[in-house]
Scaffold this motif. Sequence first.
Motif, PDB file in Angstrom:
ATOM      1  N   SER A  54       0.838  -1.210   0.000  1.00  0.00           N
ATOM      2  CA  SER A  54       0.000   0.000   0.000  1.00  0.00           C
ATOM      3  C   SER A  54       0.865   1.249   0.000  1.00  0.00           C
ATOM      4  O   SER A  54       0.567   2.237  -0.695  1.00  0.00           O
ATOM      5  CB  SER A  54      -0.918  -0.008   1.227  1.00  0.00           C
ATOM      6  OG  SER A  54      -1.787  -1.123   1.186  1.00  0.00           O
ATOM      7  N   GLU A  55       1.937   1.211   0.733  1.00  0.00           N
ATOM      8  CA  GLU A  55       2.836   2.358   0.802  1.00  0.00           C
ATOM      9  C   GLU A  55       3.495   2.624  -0.553  1.00  0.00           C
ATOM     10  O   GLU A  55       3.614   3.773  -0.983  1.00  0.00           O
ATOM     11  CB  GLU A  55       3.902   2.115   1.866  1.00  0.00           C
ATOM     12  CG  GLU A  55       4.857   3.295   2.066  1.00  0.00           C
ATOM     13  CD  GLU A  55       5.887   3.037   3.149  1.00  0.00           C
ATOM     14  OE1 GLU A  55       6.763   3.884   3.345  1.00  0.00           O
ATOM     15  OE2 GLU A  55       5.805   1.970   3.797  1.00  0.00           O
TER      16      GLU A  55
ATOM     17  N   ASP B  33       1.607   9.428  -5.920  1.00  0.00           N
ATOM     18  CA  ASP B  33       2.134  10.778  -5.694  1.00  0.00           C
ATOM     19  C   ASP B  33       3.063  11.179  -6.833  1.00  0.00           C
ATOM     20  O   ASP B  33       3.044  12.332  -7.287  1.00  0.00           O
ATOM     21  CB  ASP B  33       2.893  10.837  -4.362  1.00  0.00           C
ATOM     22  CG  ASP B  33       1.952  10.695  -3.173  1.00  0.00           C
ATOM     23  OD1 ASP B  33       0.731  10.896  -3.348  1.00  0.00           O
ATOM     24  OD2 ASP B  33       2.439  10.363  -2.070  1.00  0.00           O
ATOM     25  N   PHE B  34       3.880  10.201  -7.311  1.00  0.00           N
ATOM     26  CA  PHE B  34       4.789  10.491  -8.423  1.00  0.00           C
ATOM     27  C   PHE B  34       3.997  10.803  -9.694  1.00  0.00           C
ATOM     28  O   PHE B  34       4.306  11.747 -10.413  1.00  0.00           O
ATOM     29  CB  PHE B  34       5.721   9.303  -8.664  1.00  0.00           C
ATOM     30  CG  PHE B  34       6.544   9.423  -9.904  1.00  0.00           C
ATOM     31  CD1 PHE B  34       7.645  10.271  -9.942  1.00  0.00           C
ATOM     32  CD2 PHE B  34       6.219   8.705 -11.047  1.00  0.00           C
ATOM     33  CE1 PHE B  34       8.396  10.396 -11.099  1.00  0.00           C
ATOM     34  CE2 PHE B  34       6.961   8.832 -12.203  1.00  0.00           C
ATOM     35  CZ  PHE B  34       8.063   9.668 -12.220  1.00  0.00           C
ATOM     36  N   ARG B  35       2.966  10.026  -9.968  1.00  0.00           N
ATOM     37  CA  ARG B  35       2.162  10.246 -11.166  1.00  0.00           C
ATOM     38  C   ARG B  35       1.499  11.621 -11.145  1.00  0.00           C
ATOM     39  O   ARG B  35       1.391  12.295 -12.175  1.00  0.00           O
ATOM     40  CB  ARG B  35       1.115   9.151 -11.300  1.00  0.00           C
ATOM     41  CG  ARG B  35       0.242   9.286 -12.550  1.00  0.00           C
ATOM     42  CD  ARG B  35      -0.532   8.028 -12.832  1.00  0.00           C
ATOM     43  NE  ARG B  35      -1.388   7.679 -11.704  1.00  0.00           N
ATOM     44  CZ  ARG B  35      -2.134   6.568 -11.663  1.00  0.00           C
ATOM     45  NH1 ARG B  35      -2.095   5.714 -12.682  1.00  0.00           N
ATOM     46  NH2 ARG B  35      -2.889   6.315 -10.614  1.00  0.00           N
ATOM     47  N   ALA B  36       1.082  12.048  -9.962  1.00  0.00           N
ATOM     48  CA  ALA B  36       0.434  13.356  -9.850  1.00  0.00           C
ATOM     49  C   ALA B  36       1.436  14.490 -10.039  1.00  0.00           C
ATOM     50  O   ALA B  36       1.063  15.603 -10.432  1.00  0.00           O
ATOM     51  CB  ALA B  36      -0.246  13.478  -8.495  1.00  0.00           C
ATOM     52  N   ALA B  37       2.710  14.178  -9.779  1.00  0.00           N
ATOM     53  CA  ALA B  37       3.715  15.243  -9.813  1.00  0.00           C
ATOM     54  C   ALA B  37       4.383  15.402 -11.184  1.00  0.00           C
ATOM     55  O   ALA B  37       4.918  16.472 -11.487  1.00  0.00           O
ATOM     56  CB  ALA B  37       4.788  14.968  -8.761  1.00  0.00           C
ATOM     57  N   TYR B  38       4.354  14.373 -12.055  1.00  0.00           N
ATOM     58  CA  TYR B  38       5.127  14.475 -13.291  1.00  0.00           C
ATOM     59  C   TYR B  38       4.375  15.267 -14.341  1.00  0.00           C
ATOM     60  O   TYR B  38       3.167  15.450 -14.265  1.00  0.00           O
ATOM     61  CB  TYR B  38       5.483  13.078 -13.824  1.00  0.00           C
ATOM     62  CG  TYR B  38       4.382  12.399 -14.620  1.00  0.00           C
ATOM     63  CD1 TYR B  38       4.179  12.709 -15.963  1.00  0.00           C
ATOM     64  CD2 TYR B  38       3.570  11.426 -14.030  1.00  0.00           C
ATOM     65  CE1 TYR B  38       3.177  12.081 -16.700  1.00  0.00           C
ATOM     66  CE2 TYR B  38       2.577  10.805 -14.748  1.00  0.00           C
ATOM     67  CZ  TYR B  38       2.388  11.120 -16.093  1.00  0.00           C
ATOM     68  OH  TYR B  38       1.395  10.494 -16.797  1.00  0.00           O
TER      69      TYR B  38
END
Length: 399
Positions: free
Chosen positions: A359-360, A367-372
């Motif tokens: 889950s982590e 979070d990475f997908r939202a940031a790229y």
Amino acid sequence: MADETDYYALLGVSKKASADDIKKAYRKFAMKYHPDRNPGDKKAEEMFKKGSEAYEVLSDPAKRQRYDQFGPEGVKSQFGPGGFDFDRDFTHGADLNDILSQLFNGAMGGGGRRRRGSIFDIFGGGGEAADPNGPQDGNDLRYDLEIDFEEALFGTTKELELPLEKDCPECHGTGAAAGTSRETCKQCGGSGYVVTRQGFFQMRQPCPVCRGAGSVVRSPCKACGGAGRVKERSTVSLRIPKGVETGTRMRLAGHGEGGTRGGRPGDLHVVIHVRESDLFERQGDDLLVTVPVTPDTAALGGDVEVPTPDGSARIKLAPGTPDGKVFRLRGKGCPIVNGHGTGDLLARIVVEIPSRLTSEQKRALEDFRAAYDDRSYPVARAFRDRVATFLKAKSDLAR
């Protein structure tokens, strides 16, 4: 002219031809090229030999199968791939004689050297036949040897156990019991052949009494039953050098079938077959290895350990290394036979996508997908641009 190494083409039949079709084709071939029908024609004589050889192979199911799999080299000896066969069966040769008998009243003309062990005589270059009671050289033999990839890479020594025929030690190859000797055949006068005439043809065939030997045994040797030959297992040590590959041939002089009556032994020809490796793929003298890396290593860069024949090596990945990139490690490949250098190692990078995530880990990826943005994936952005260009062109054409 047909390829003389292609037995099917030589006889003018397809690879799916039946036994009857092959027999009919050979009958026609023999009528055309038989030396007695082409006196003094060396080319016709050579073609007849080639055709007889082709029929001998294709008329025998086992030999035909070996020929289809390995080509002419697979039937050079009387033994098939993978070793030797004590119970050789030459009955198909009688069929060849039958055909020639039908064509030429049971006679087979031509002169030249007579090969020991053959059902029928092979036409030579003319002249007088070899003395059937004299020394006969042994046959060359072929042995197909499978070895592991590692053995081919690093070299090894193999002990080959060969069942061979040799002169009987009791009678020294004569076949006659102690205190006796072979007697000259009265039927052929010791020549091993009888000659008959049919019209303007003069035909010669093996003597039916001595079967071409030129002499007979009245009191056979008990050790060999009068054959003059015994089967004996022989062990030969073969040193395989580094870097051999499938198809490599090694010749061991004097380790083939033993000669008769003092004749020289034949040679042993070993053909190497290398099993595939679970780690490396061979490309000539180069080796290819596939190295899996994690997405973060490919994206951020880092050191990667690569296996080589000499141990481990390390390569440094630059940030953003793409999937499938190949690195060349000079001199880390396969040794070249006879010590003439070493090939290279090609390390192909494969980015492995994780199949199980905690889950982590999932949250971190989200979070990475939202940031790229598009700048992080220039290849994907270029792909989308090409798709948009294609769809626009389609739309313009539809107007």
